[in-house]
Write a protein that holds these residues in place. Structure first.
Motif, short mmCIF file in Angstrom:
data_model
loop_
_atom_site.label_atom_id
_atom_site.label_comp_id
_atom_site.label_asym_id
_atom_site.label_seq_id
_atom_site.Cartn_x
_atom_site.Cartn_y
_atom_site.Cartn_z
N GLU A 32 3.76 11.23 5.45
CA GLU A 32 4.96 11.12 4.62
C GLU A 32 5.99 10.31 5.39
OE1 GLU A 32 6.57 14.84 3.36
OE2 GLU A 32 4.77 15.42 2.28
N THR A 33 6.57 9.30 4.73
CA THR A 33 7.56 8.47 5.38
C THR A 33 8.59 7.96 4.39
OG1 THR A 33 7.91 6.51 6.77
CG2 THR A 33 6.13 6.38 5.16
N PHE A 34 9.78 7.71 4.89
CA PHE A 34 10.83 7.11 4.06
C PHE A 34 10.69 5.61 4.04
CE2 PHE A 34 12.62 11.23 4.91
CZ PHE A 34 13.30 11.54 3.75
N GLY A 35 10.08 5.04 5.09
CA GLY A 35 10.00 3.59 5.24
C GLY A 35 8.69 3.01 4.75
N ASN A 36 8.52 1.72 4.98
CA ASN A 36 7.30 1.00 4.62
C ASN A 36 6.16 1.44 5.53
OD1 ASN A 36 8.76 -0.51 2.74
ND2 ASN A 36 9.24 -2.08 4.25
N VAL A 47 -1.11 9.92 1.34
CA VAL A 47 -0.05 9.07 1.89
C VAL A 47 1.08 9.03 0.87
CG1 VAL A 47 0.55 6.80 2.80
CG2 VAL A 47 -1.79 7.66 3.06
N LYS A 48 2.31 9.31 1.35
CA LYS A 48 3.48 9.32 0.48
C LYS A 48 4.62 8.57 1.16
CE LYS A 48 4.61 13.41 -1.14
NZ LYS A 48 5.26 14.72 -1.31
N THR A 49 5.22 7.61 0.44
CA THR A 49 6.36 6.88 0.96
C THR A 49 7.37 6.61 -0.15
OG1 THR A 49 7.13 4.87 2.07
CG2 THR A 49 5.19 4.64 0.68
N LYS A 50 8.63 6.62 0.22
CA LYS A 50 9.68 6.29 -0.73
C LYS A 50 9.86 4.78 -0.84
CE LYS A 50 13.24 8.89 -1.42
NZ LYS A 50 13.58 10.09 -2.11
N SER A 51 9.10 4.03 -0.03
CA SER A 51 9.19 2.57 -0.02
C SER A 51 7.86 1.95 -0.43
CB SER A 51 9.62 2.09 1.37
OG SER A 51 10.89 2.61 1.69
N LYS A 52 7.38 0.98 0.35
CA LYS A 52 6.17 0.24 0.01
C LYS A 52 5.02 0.60 0.93
CE LYS A 52 4.33 -4.42 -0.50
NZ LYS A 52 4.59 -5.85 -0.47
N GLU A 62 -9.00 7.93 1.94
CA GLU A 62 -9.64 9.01 1.17
C GLU A 62 -8.57 10.05 0.91
OE1 GLU A 62 -13.29 10.53 2.82
OE2 GLU A 62 -13.91 8.53 3.45
N GLY A 63 -7.86 9.88 -0.18
CA GLY A 63 -6.77 10.78 -0.53
C GLY A 63 -5.88 10.11 -1.56
N ASN A 64 -4.87 10.83 -1.98
CA ASN A 64 -3.96 10.31 -3.00
C ASN A 64 -2.83 9.50 -2.36
OD1 ASN A 64 -5.47 11.67 -4.93
ND2 ASN A 64 -4.24 13.51 -4.75
N ILE A 65 -2.33 8.54 -3.12
CA ILE A 65 -1.23 7.69 -2.66
C ILE A 65 -0.08 7.82 -3.65
CG2 ILE A 65 -0.49 5.30 -2.31
CD1 ILE A 65 -3.37 4.71 -1.37
N LEU A 66 1.12 8.03 -3.12
CA LEU A 66 2.34 8.06 -3.92
C LEU A 66 3.36 7.15 -3.24
CD1 LEU A 66 4.16 9.17 -6.19
CD2 LEU A 66 4.66 11.12 -4.72
N ALA A 67 3.85 6.13 -3.95
CA ALA A 67 4.77 5.17 -3.36
C ALA A 67 5.63 4.53 -4.43
CB ALA A 67 3.99 4.08 -2.62
N GLN A 68 6.70 3.88 -3.98
CA GLN A 68 7.55 3.13 -4.91
C GLN A 68 6.85 1.84 -5.31
OE1 GLN A 68 11.35 1.91 -3.37
NE2 GLN A 68 12.06 1.20 -5.35
N ASN A 69 6.31 1.11 -4.32
CA ASN A 69 5.56 -0.12 -4.53
C ASN A 69 4.30 -0.07 -3.69
OD1 ASN A 69 7.39 -1.87 -6.21
ND2 ASN A 69 8.76 -1.43 -4.50
N ALA A 70 3.24 -0.74 -4.16
CA ALA A 70 2.00 -0.76 -3.39
C ALA A 70 1.28 -2.08 -3.58
CB ALA A 70 1.10 0.40 -3.81
N GLU A 71 0.65 -2.52 -2.49
CA GLU A 71 -0.20 -3.71 -2.50
C GLU A 71 -1.51 -3.29 -1.85
OE1 GLU A 71 -0.04 -7.91 -0.27
OE2 GLU A 71 1.67 -7.52 -1.60
N VAL A 72 -2.61 -3.35 -2.61
CA VAL A 72 -3.89 -2.83 -2.14
C VAL A 72 -4.90 -3.97 -2.02
CG1 VAL A 72 -5.76 -1.20 -2.58
CG2 VAL A 72 -3.42 -0.61 -3.26
#
Length: 143
Positions: A32-36, A47-52, A62-72
């Motif tokens: 969990e992070t506030f940053g990129n 993985v969880k972030t308030k950013s990118k 192997e898990g769920n992703i929650l983010a404001q923006n994502a590039e995969v």
């Protein structure tokens, strides 16, 4: 929201921070992070972030992703929730559902799962009750 200009400055510094999980690194557990965050290695956990979040070609999550923006550009086995824009690069391989406001799928990208699009008004909460541990008074324990 912030008690002082100093608190606001600390919060801004945290949200502008960047994290890198390098190629060859294997991490087991949730992040969990506030940053990129940029991932080139393997993550077994959510993985969880308030950013990118940026997942490089060599990345494997192997898990769920929650983010404001994502590039995969790598592989994800789990649900991806993005509140703004999700970009799937040509080398992206997704095994799981996608929930996003907007999506860009470049030629070559693959995903197996459901896809829901539209306004995602989900607030991303990091830490205990969504509070920033760095902004707690001194002497308080960050969890």
């Amino acid at each position: 929201m912030f008690a002082s200009k100093e608190d606001h400055k600390v919060a801004e510094e945290i949200s502008n921070s960047s994290n890198i999980i390098g190629k060859g690194t294997v991490l087991q557990g949730d992040i969990e992070t506030f940053g990129n965050i940029r991932i080139e290695g393997k993550i077994i956990g959510n993985v969880k972030t308030k950013s990118k979040i940026a997942l490089g070609q060599s990345s494997h999550v192997e898990g769920n992703i929650l983010a404001q923006n994502a590039e995969v550009a790598g592989e994800v086995k789990g649900k991806i929730e993005v509140t703004d824009i999700l970009i799937l690069k040509p080398t992206a391989v997704i095994h799981g559902d996608i929930i996003t406001n907007k999506i860009i799928v470049e030629s070559g990208a693959t995903f197996n799962g459901g896809c829901k699009m539209g306004t995602v008004n989900k607030e991303i909460k990091i830490g205990d009750n969504g509070q920033n541990p760095a902004l707690k008074p001194q002497g308080a324990k960050a969890v």
